[in-house]
Design a protein around this motif. Structure first.
Motif, short mmCIF file in Angstrom:
data_model
loop_
_atom_site.label_atom_id
_atom_site.label_comp_id
_atom_site.label_asym_id
_atom_site.label_seq_id
_atom_site.Cartn_x
_atom_site.Cartn_y
_atom_site.Cartn_z
N LYS A 61 19.19 52.65 23.76
CA LYS A 61 18.93 53.17 25.00
C LYS A 61 20.22 53.69 25.80
CE LYS A 61 15.19 50.15 26.34
NZ LYS A 61 14.72 48.85 26.83
N GLY A 62 21.41 53.34 24.97
CA GLY A 62 22.73 53.81 25.37
C GLY A 62 23.22 52.99 26.47
N LEU A 63 22.98 51.48 26.76
CA LEU A 63 23.53 50.62 27.39
C LEU A 63 25.10 50.63 27.30
CD1 LEU A 63 20.84 47.95 27.86
CD2 LEU A 63 21.02 49.72 29.28
N ALA A 64 25.69 50.31 28.39
CA ALA A 64 27.22 50.16 28.22
C ALA A 64 27.45 48.99 27.19
CB ALA A 64 27.67 49.55 29.80
N SER A 65 28.59 49.13 26.66
CA SER A 65 29.16 48.33 25.63
C SER A 65 29.29 46.93 26.18
CB SER A 65 30.39 48.80 24.90
OG SER A 65 31.44 49.13 26.00
N ALA A 66 29.79 46.76 27.33
CA ALA A 66 29.93 45.43 27.91
C ALA A 66 28.62 44.91 27.86
CB ALA A 66 30.85 45.73 29.10
N MET A 67 27.67 45.45 28.46
CA MET A 67 26.24 44.96 28.36
C MET A 67 25.58 44.49 27.24
SD MET A 67 22.85 45.95 30.40
CE MET A 67 23.42 45.39 32.27
N VAL A 68 26.00 45.34 26.25
CA VAL A 68 25.59 45.04 24.83
C VAL A 68 26.35 43.78 24.28
CG1 VAL A 68 25.35 45.92 22.62
CG2 VAL A 68 24.96 47.39 24.43
N ASP A 69 27.47 43.63 24.37
CA ASP A 69 28.36 42.55 24.26
C ASP A 69 27.75 41.13 24.83
OD1 ASP A 69 29.88 44.03 22.44
OD2 ASP A 69 31.42 44.29 24.15
N ARG A 70 27.45 41.21 25.97
CA ARG A 70 26.90 40.03 26.80
C ARG A 70 25.50 39.83 26.08
NH1 ARG A 70 29.23 42.55 31.47
NH2 ARG A 70 27.05 43.64 31.95
N LEU A 71 24.84 40.58 25.51
CA LEU A 71 23.51 40.25 24.87
C LEU A 71 23.57 39.43 23.31
CD1 LEU A 71 21.22 43.60 25.05
CD2 LEU A 71 20.60 41.27 26.06
N ARG A 72 24.56 39.75 22.88
CA ARG A 72 24.67 39.32 21.47
C ARG A 72 24.90 37.65 21.30
NH1 ARG A 72 26.22 43.67 18.00
NH2 ARG A 72 27.02 45.62 19.32
N ALA A 252 43.63 40.00 36.86
CA ALA A 252 43.72 40.43 35.56
C ALA A 252 42.98 39.60 34.41
CB ALA A 252 45.07 40.69 35.03
N GLN A 253 42.96 38.40 34.59
CA GLN A 253 42.59 37.27 33.56
C GLN A 253 41.16 37.52 33.16
OE1 GLN A 253 40.55 34.19 34.05
NE2 GLN A 253 40.82 33.66 31.73
N ARG A 254 40.40 38.12 33.89
CA ARG A 254 38.89 38.53 33.66
C ARG A 254 38.40 39.13 35.10
NH1 ARG A 254 33.67 34.80 32.24
NH2 ARG A 254 32.53 36.52 31.34
N PRO A 255 38.88 40.41 34.93
CA PRO A 255 38.47 41.07 36.15
C PRO A 255 36.90 41.48 36.64
CG PRO A 255 39.20 42.61 34.68
CD PRO A 255 39.47 41.16 33.98
N GLY A 256 36.06 41.38 35.64
CA GLY A 256 34.85 41.70 35.96
C GLY A 256 33.71 40.43 36.22
N VAL A 257 34.23 39.48 36.93
CA VAL A 257 33.53 38.17 37.42
C VAL A 257 33.63 38.23 38.86
CG1 VAL A 257 33.40 37.24 35.16
CG2 VAL A 257 35.48 37.00 36.89
N CYS A 258 32.77 37.35 39.40
CA CYS A 258 32.72 37.12 41.16
C CYS A 258 33.78 36.59 41.41
CB CYS A 258 31.32 36.90 41.43
SG CYS A 258 31.10 35.05 40.91
N GLU A 315 33.84 45.15 45.86
CA GLU A 315 33.96 44.37 44.67
C GLU A 315 34.32 45.22 43.48
OE1 GLU A 315 31.61 40.61 42.88
OE2 GLU A 315 30.47 42.25 43.46
N PHE A 316 35.44 45.32 43.09
CA PHE A 316 35.78 46.22 41.99
C PHE A 316 35.20 45.77 40.69
CE2 PHE A 316 39.33 46.75 45.19
CZ PHE A 316 38.71 48.07 45.46
N LEU A 317 35.22 44.62 40.63
CA LEU A 317 34.88 44.13 38.88
C LEU A 317 35.48 44.89 38.15
CD1 LEU A 317 30.99 43.70 39.80
CD2 LEU A 317 32.83 41.88 39.88
N ASN A 370 47.56 27.43 46.81
CA ASN A 370 48.51 27.50 45.52
C ASN A 370 47.65 27.42 44.17
OD1 ASN A 370 50.58 27.82 47.39
ND2 ASN A 370 50.97 25.77 47.31
N ALA A 371 46.53 28.00 44.30
CA ALA A 371 45.83 27.89 43.06
C ALA A 371 45.05 29.29 42.92
CB ALA A 371 44.91 27.03 42.99
N SER A 372 44.68 29.89 41.64
CA SER A 372 44.19 31.12 41.28
C SER A 372 42.54 31.09 41.84
CB SER A 372 44.07 31.46 39.88
OG SER A 372 43.39 32.67 39.57
N THR A 373 42.02 31.97 42.43
CA THR A 373 40.66 32.31 42.75
C THR A 373 39.81 32.00 41.71
OG1 THR A 373 40.87 34.69 42.41
CG2 THR A 373 41.10 33.92 44.64
N ARG A 374 40.40 32.13 40.39
CA ARG A 374 39.55 32.01 39.29
C ARG A 374 39.05 30.85 38.84
NH1 ARG A 374 36.85 33.29 36.49
NH2 ARG A 374 37.80 33.72 34.13
#
Length: 420
Positions: A61-72, A252-258, A315-317, A370-374
């Motif tokens: 279907k041509g889904l984005a590689s990031a979505m395919v990786d999350r499926l595996r 930058a540690q993991r930009p695509g999360v909430c 929310e850039f993600l 004094n702590a990361s939002t992550r």
């Protein structure tokens, strides 16, 4: 049978199962969770075979590689799912705990006891591991769960459901306590969200579009957060090296999360020294900077773009960060109140009074000093695991663990008291 009738029957069975679940001993639930973990490990080859059908279809279907990786369902993901179930089994059981007792003047002893919610419906996208995580948490909290994953993971989810239900049967728990919706028709979600007589709570997990769809079409209470516009504020009394570290980690540690930082706020009194340092570090981490005019002057030759009003709401993600220099603490808080999403904010400061003021003034679901939002994550905050994050203040606020999947009822001990 129509989809409406099918979903009504499914939810009705879940409701019936929930009544038995509510009275189960912790040992019985834990044994089922451990059996699930073992079953997943033993069925690894079958799971990966079914998962490959989803992966192949997604690629076609041509889904984005990031979505395919999350499926595996890789060896690592399968091992993590099994380990997650064992960790949930090891957590304290919230069901039946009593939070205090007090005695009224008439002698009545009053307290509150924690009980399951009943039936939880979870609507989610992409990740098959959510099927296992959600099922494990709901079972431990004494709830039946209806799982409706995305069509892109249907084979994986059905294979996982078969293993989970088998473990329930071996433990003499109704298999209807965990059900995966077998149709990929979106109408099924709409029908489930109407069934307030059976379903006690809906939790959507995915993009903003999915969450809004569930919230706008549900008669059932919904736990949700539309997006995570998280802020890191570097105060005038900040340790600047710490500020650089937390800004880079938050973005930058993991930009695509909430819980990634989306906007960096900098007090004007430290901006001259701080902006070039943090700008250089962020650019080295591959971050695109979208900045206010004051910040732009201080960046000099460091590449950047002008921030728009929409950037502060975004929310850039992604490896993109909005940056703004503010005149005061109050300006920073006002910015958060205007553009934030009630998710997570952090202040970097060595001033105790300022830190306390930030904790008291900012009303987001997670507020850090004094702590990361992550670190806005159920596991990182000591909950053991989370079912999701809520930015709705009623019922649960912030990361939701086992306790968030329960509620409290009043219990009263009397000795023949009658009200006059």
């Amino acid at each position: 049978m129509s989809i409406a009738a099918e979903m009504s029957q499914l939810a009705g069975r879940a409701k019936t199962a929930s009544r038995k679940l509510a009275t189960l001993r912790s040992g019985t639930k834990n044994a089922a969770l451990l059996a699930m973990a073992e079953g997943i490990e033993k069925a690894k080859a079958h799971l990966q075979s079914e998962n490959q059908k989803d992966v192949a279809a997604a690629e076609q279907k041509g889904l984005a590689s990031a979505m395919v990786d999350r499926l595996r369902l890789t060896d690592k993901v399968i091992a993590q799912m099994a380990q997650g179930l064992r960790e949930v089994a090891a957590l304290p059981d919230p069901v039946g705990s009593v939070s205090g007792m007090w005695v009224r003047p008439n002698g009545l002893k009053v307290g509150k006891m924690r009980i399951p919610l009943g039936v939880v419906c979870i609507v989610y996208e992409s990740r098959p591991n959510v099927t296992v995580d959600a099922a494990g948490l709901c079972l431990k909290a004494g709830n039946s769960v209806i799982l409706r994953g995305g069509s892109e993971a249907i084979y994986s989810n059905l294979a996982l459901a078969e293993i989970l239900q088998k473990a329930l049967s071996v433990s003499q728990i109704p298999s209807d306590a965990i059900q995966v919706v077998q149709t990929t028709d979106r109408q099924a979600v709409l029908e489930l969200l109407k069934l307030e007589q059976y379903v006690d709570l809906a939790i959507p997990r995915g993009g903003e579009g999915l969450i809004r769809f569930v919230a706008e079409n549900s008669r059932v209470p919904v736990i949700k957060h539309y997006k995570g516009v998280c802020h890191t504020y570097v105060d005038k009394d900040a340790d600047l090296e710490m500020g650089v570290k937390l800004a880079v980690n938050g973005k930058a540690q993991r930009p695509g999360v909430c819980n990634a930082t989306e906007t960096l706020l900098i007090h004007k009194d430290v901006s001259k020294d701080f902006v070039p340092k943090v700008g250089k570090a962020l650019r080295e981490a591959g971050v695109e900077l979208r900045v206010c005019p004051v910040t732009a002057k201080l960046l000099g030759e460091i590449p950047h773009k002008a921030a728009t009003e929409d950037d502060y709401y975004a929310e850039f993600l992604d490896l993109i960060l909005a940056v703004r220099t503010v005149d005061s603490f109050d300006d920073a808080v006002a910015h958060i109140q205007k553009y934030g999403s009630d998710h997570t904010e952090t202040i970097v400061t060595q001033n105790y009074s300022t830190a306390q003021r930030f904790l008291e003034t900012v009303t987001s679901s997670c507020v850090f000093v004094n702590a990361s939002t992550r670190f806005s994550d159920g596991f990182e905050l000591g909950l053991g695991a989370e079912i999701g994050i809520s930015t709705s203040k009623i019922h649960a606020y912030g990361p939701m663990g086992l306790e968030g999947l329960t509620t409290e009822k009043f219990i009263v001990y009397g000795d023949g008291q009658a009200r006059g």
